[in-house]
Enzyme design. Structure first.
Site, short mmCIF file in Angstrom:
data_model
loop_
_atom_site.label_atom_id
_atom_site.label_comp_id
_atom_site.label_asym_id
_atom_site.label_seq_id
_atom_site.Cartn_x
_atom_site.Cartn_y
_atom_site.Cartn_z
N ASN A 3 0.80 -1.40 0.00
CA ASN A 3 -0.05 -0.08 -0.11
C ASN A 3 0.78 1.39 0.01
O ASN A 3 1.44 1.64 -0.87
CB ASN A 3 -0.73 -0.08 0.98
CG ASN A 3 -2.19 0.82 0.71
OD1 ASN A 3 -2.92 0.59 -0.27
ND2 ASN A 3 -2.40 1.73 1.57
N ASN A 19 -0.28 -6.80 4.02
CA ASN A 19 -0.52 -5.52 4.75
C ASN A 19 -1.87 -5.44 4.76
O ASN A 19 -2.47 -5.56 3.54
CB ASN A 19 0.10 -4.41 3.73
CG ASN A 19 0.05 -3.03 4.57
OD1 ASN A 19 0.88 -2.80 5.34
ND2 ASN A 19 -0.76 -2.29 4.11
N GLU A 20 -2.55 -5.23 5.67
CA GLU A 20 -3.93 -5.02 6.06
C GLU A 20 -4.71 -6.03 5.15
O GLU A 20 -5.73 -5.47 4.71
CB GLU A 20 -4.31 -3.55 5.52
CG GLU A 20 -3.46 -2.52 6.57
CD GLU A 20 -3.86 -1.20 6.54
OE1 GLU A 20 -4.72 -0.65 5.68
OE2 GLU A 20 -3.83 -0.40 7.51
N GLU A 55 0.82 -0.30 13.13
CA GLU A 55 1.11 1.20 12.52
C GLU A 55 0.40 2.15 13.17
O GLU A 55 -0.98 2.14 13.27
CB GLU A 55 0.48 1.19 10.97
CG GLU A 55 1.49 0.71 9.81
CD GLU A 55 0.69 0.68 8.46
OE1 GLU A 55 -0.18 1.70 8.26
OE2 GLU A 55 1.06 -0.08 7.53
C1 GAL Z 1 -2.30 2.20 6.17
C2 GAL Z 1 -1.32 1.37 5.25
C3 GAL Z 1 -0.17 2.16 4.94
C4 GAL Z 1 -0.53 3.64 4.44
C5 GAL Z 1 -1.46 4.18 5.56
C6 GAL Z 1 -1.82 5.59 5.18
O1 GAL Z 1 -3.78 1.76 5.92
O2 GAL Z 1 -0.99 0.09 5.80
O3 GAL Z 1 0.43 1.46 3.81
O4 GAL Z 1 -1.08 3.43 3.37
O5 GAL Z 1 -2.46 3.48 5.69
O6 GAL Z 1 -0.75 6.37 4.97
#
Ligand code: GAL
Length: 943
Positions: A124, A183-184, A273
């Site tokens: 992402n 990722n997610e 995150e």
């Molecule tokens: C999260 C994602 C990241 C980035 C972030 C927003 O959902 O895992 O890669 O996109 O959101 O900046």
């Protein structure tokens, strides 16, 4: 008997060698329990920040960023590895130069940081295709699934990246502590895929714990999936409680309380995150994003998360954002800068958010009982406006009490008395502040009964303890320390009252400036207590030397220190003149910062005090001598396109059927990034009246159309919303353009040429694992001229730049011919009287070039930027090349950005630099971009 013993011994030894395979001498083991990670059995509170090396294509600046992380109290860096960045086409991988991640991992280790390795395959990160290379769009099989075509593709990537990560694992003596899969990724999407990523990792030698980051409080890989297919060892949660609405920086948790859930009883709580900035979806500018996620948010949300959930694994997104240089950006949410409003700016400057990270990070590193805590009943406060939450370490009894407003929206200042451990002490919460207070703690050789000041750090230096405590300016504080007999208290600075009773020394004060006290006797080693405001606390740096820890007050960054033959040497950054004070072992009596001997005196605090020398000026040259040249020869009917790729395919792997045949999707012909040109030849009947086109460019993209050399106009390209998804059907008419053929332009019975220049603003991400979105084509998707057959040729980038990579260039004529490169001979180009702003633009592409010399002072960090004055016209868009590197896009309503970072490494700091601008105008414009100038984001001595 003796014989039996020796046989037993031999057996035991053999067993021991069997269960403990030989490893590198400094190899270590990573384990975990419900409280925390452990390295060789020692508990670790993981405090990581995210960094994207691919957004800073200058390896020597990686070191700067990593050292800045370390100096803020982070002990880890989280790294996405971008598949797209390394692989321009199937089977081709590049890990050299700016892609040398082996070097990156070495640097992380040298900086003293653990690494959370996140190789996706999907990442992402607002990056084109979410990190999936665009060539994956042409691979059969759904992306982010276990379907065979995609499986072969992602395994190829994993087998390239995994071995590099594997050799840098903790178990091999390296820094990699965790491996994050995907990722997610939602559990119900394709668990077999999630399982296979892990199986591949294990087969490639990954032996650290495998984690994943769940989206949106989903708990997708939570307890129910502890043993199911695809389950990872440590699932974590992503939290962005402040949203991305930077235009409204007063928001307070619109997306929730931001409490990271406990997912399972056998693993630590992992904030995989946690929001530390924002994408600027509303074009408010990143300073607003920094405000939205500023120190107030950090104090309340981070501390609340720490004490309420007991999380011990944190990774903050982003620590440093960087730049979407080249065609790295996904088109929908970001522009060139990916500054992110992070604690460290795109130009690597430190911000007030950095200070807050430092206050909190130092605390997490110093107060180790935090790594193992359970919730306990919180001590009460006597004011209902405030509330408390508490945890304690079951082994040491150390308590952590969070004091905050009961109503999380409250902005008033409220005071109360906290009834804690048999003591009544004052607390105060100003606005949305929150405090983590500690009781029952062995602070070095001291015993802290409790304090209503927060602990920033403490260290044993030269046979005494030095502690830095802090609180909101103007708020009352009380600190109680336990002594066997009454100690002697000497107040060296500030106003502090002390009383001794019942074995406790009680200190009362107001947080104001920096108070200093020396406590001696009482049966303990001496204590130097430094009690400051938030700002005073932030002026301290802690670093380790071979002779133990050192504290420094002042300078703008301390990267390293050493003590040798009585001299304390600091590697420090200095932006302005100011005090520098060093708390070091008494043997150190001289101070040297870089190459400078600093005159020092010894203070009553036992420290060395001197002043720093400010950096001298670092003037930058004006940009003059611009030369200009028009391009777009492709628009002319006589242009030789015979070597272009014939576009005659009738089938595609895309889930989007073409509107007309042949298939004209740029990706299907191997042109994945930047602009593409099409030339369509047809023998006119004479009855044609319009050219009807459809093109998909991604958000903010356009396309320009010529017939027989005459410019017909432009249209806006299709966007992600046209792709449809699992809920909505695709738009059958994306990015339409209808161009009337002016009378007299057609040549009936002869060859007529349509020329179309189509922008490609980047590829949609694949966040919802939906091929309709991810595989949305780029380029022309439909073309007709009254039903007359057209034969097409297409031309994109001429090849992959061996140094700058596949994302640097598209297919503009100038790019294909090297007009962006420093070596290009431009002397025959028209010399501009002033700068590009001085002349009108005609539709099509015009290039400007100039060069400038730099000779920046040695040992200096002067980050240079390119500034566009005036207002950009939506009618043109500019690609900016510095020494051949595509450093960004300006104008064309692409974003609010007017300043563009020219990072050292791409910028030659001692020598000549070449700037080249490719300006594409979609209609006549009275003046080009600019005025254009160089500026410095900062000026810092780096010694
Ligand atoms: C999260 C994602 C990241 C980035 C972030 C927003 O959902 O895992 O890669 O996109 O959101 O900046």
């Amino acid at each position: 008997m003796r014989r039996t013993l020796s046989v037993l011994l031999t057996m035991l030894l053999t067993c021991a060698t069997l269960v403990t395979p030989a490893r590198a001498t400094d190899s270590r083991e990573v384990t975990y329990d419900r409280y925390s990670l452990m390295v060789d059995g020692r508990r670790v509170v993981l405090q990581a920040a995210e960094f994207h090396y691919f957004r800073l294509p200058s390896p020597r600046l990686w070191r700067d960023v990593l050292e800045k992380f370390k100096a803020a109290g982070f002990n880890a860096v989280s790294l996405y590895f971008s598949w797209a960045y390394h692989s321009p086409k199937s089977g081709v991988y590049d890990f050299t130069g700016v892609r040398d991640v082996d070097r990156l991992l070495r640097m992380a280790s040298e900086a003293g940081l653990y690494v959370i390795a996140r190789p996706g395959p999907y990442i992402n990160a607002e990056s084109s295709g979410g990190g999936l290379p665009a060539w994956v769009k042409t691979v059969p099989g759904r992306a982010r699934s276990s379907e065979s075509g995609y499986q072969a593709a992602y395994r190829e990537w994993l087998h390239h990246i995994n071995p590099i990560i594997a050799r840098h694992q903790i178990t091999e003596g390296g820094p990699v502590i965790l491996y994050n899969a995907e990722n997610e990724y939602q559990v119900n999407t394709d668990a077999a895929y999630m399982q296979d990523i892990q199986d591949q990792a294990r087969a490639d030698g990954i032996d650290v714990p495998i984690t994943t980051n769940d989206c949106c409080d989903g708990g997708s890989w939570s307890s129910t999936w502890a043993t199911g297919p695809g389950a990872v060892q440590i699932p974590g949660i992503d939290d962005y409680p402040q949203s991305f609405e930077c235009a409204n920086p007063g928001l307070w948790g619109p997306w929730g309380e931001g409490l990271t859930e406990r997912l399972r009883d056998d693993i630590p709580v992992f904030a995989a995150e946690y929001q530390a900035g924002a994408i600027d979806v509303g074009n408010a500018g990143y300073d607003k994003c920094r405000e939205l996620t500023g120190p107030a948010f950090m104090k309340y949300f981070y501390k609340n998360n720490l004490v309420t959930t007991g999380a011990t694994m944190f990774s903050y997104y982003m620590g440093y954002g960087g730049t979407n240089w080249g065609w790295l950006a996904q088109p929908n949410d970001v522009y060139t800068s990916y500054d992110y409003g992070a604690p460290i700016t795109e130009a690597r400057r430190l911000t007030p958010k950095y200070d807050e990270f430092k206050r909190q990070g130092y605390f997490l590193q110093a107060v180790t009982p935090l790594a193992k805590t359970d919730p306990i009943a919180a001590p009460p406060v006597d004011n209902p406006a405030l509330t408390t939450v508490a945890r304690a370490n079951p082994d040491t009894g150390t308590q952590f009490v969070l004091v905050k407003h009961a109503d999380r929206a409250a902005t008033s200042t409220d005071a109360a008395t906290l009834d804690w451990a048999g003591h009544r002490v004052p607390v105060q919460v100003k606005g949305r502040d929150a405090h983590v207070l500690v009781a029952g703690y062995d602070l070095g050789g001291q015993r802290l009964t409790l304090s209503t000041s927060e602990i920033m750090t403490h260290a044993a230096i030269g046979g005494r303890d030095v502690a830095v405590l802090y609180g909101t300016s103007g708020s009352p504080g009380a600190t109680l320390l336990r002594y066997g007999s009454e100690p002697r208290v000497t107040v060296l600075d500030g106003r502090v009252t002390s009383t001794y009773s019942g074995g406790d020394l009680r200190l009362d004060y107001t947080h104001d400036g920096l108070a200093r006290l020396l406590v001696t006797g009482g049966g303990r080693r001496p204590l130097l207590l430094l009690i400051g405001t938030d700002a005073e606390a932030a002026s301290f740096w802690r670093t380790d030397t071979a002779s133990g820890p050192v504290l420094v007050r002042g300078t703008d960054l301390v990267r390293a220190a050493s003590v040798n033959h009585g001299t304390m040497r600091l590697t420090a950054d200095v932006a302005a003149a100011g005090e520098v004070e060093v708390f070091a072992p008494p043997a150190a009596h001289r101070l040297r910062i870089g190459g400078d001997d600093v005159r020092v005196t010894r203070t009553s605090s036992g420290s060395l005090l001197g002043s720093t020398r400010p950096p001298g000026p670092a003037p930058l040259p004006a940009l003059t001598g611009w030369r200009a040249h028009a391009e777009s020869p492709e628009a002319q009917p006589g242009f030789d396109d015979s070597r272009w790729t014939v576009a005659d395919r009738t089938t595609t792997t895309s889930p989007h059927p073409p509107k007309t045949l042949p298939v004209l999707y740029a990706d299907d012909y191997g042109y994945h990034y930047g602009n593409v040109w099409y030339r369509g030849h047809f023998t006119a009947t004479g009855a044609e009246t319009t050219i009807d086109l459809n093109a998909i460019t991604g958000l903010r993209g356009n396309y320009l159309v010529w017939l027989n050399g005459r410019y017909l106009g432009s249209a806006v390209g299709g966007v992600q919303a046209d792709s449809g998804d699992q809920w909505t059907p695709p738009n059958p008419d994306p990015g339409p353009g209808h161009f009337a053929i002016p009378s007299g332009l057609l040549k009936p019975g002869a060859d007529n040429v349509i020329a179309v220049l189509v922008a490609n603003m980047g590829h949609n991400d694949d966040w919802i694992a939906d091929d309709l979105r991810f595989k949305q084509p780029r380029g022309l998707v439909g073309a007709s001229v009254g039903g007359t057959p057209i034969t097409w040729r297409i031309q994109g980038a001429a090849g992959v730049d061996p140094v700058r990579g596949g994302l640097n260039n598209g297919g503009l004529y100038g790019e294909r011919t090297g007009w962006h490169l420093p070596t290009y001979p431009d002397k025959s180009w028209r010399l501009q009287s002033a700068n590009p702003a001085a002349t009108p633009l005609t539709p099509g592409v015009t290039w400007y070039r100039t060069s400038f010399r730099l000779d920046l002072p040695e040992n200096r960090d002067v980050p240079v930027g390119l500034r566009f004055g005036g207002e950009p016209s939506p009618a043109y868009r500019v690609q900016i090349f510095l020494n051949g590197w595509n450093v960004g896009q300006y104008g064309g309503d692409i974003g609010p950005q007017k300043d563009f970072s020219l990072p050292a490494g791409l910028l030659t700091e001692h020598g000549t630099n070449t700037l080249a601008l490719a300006v594409t105008a979609e209609q006549p414009v009275p003046a080009g971009p600019g005025p254009i100038s160089l500026f410095a984001y900062g000026n810092v001595r780096v010694d």
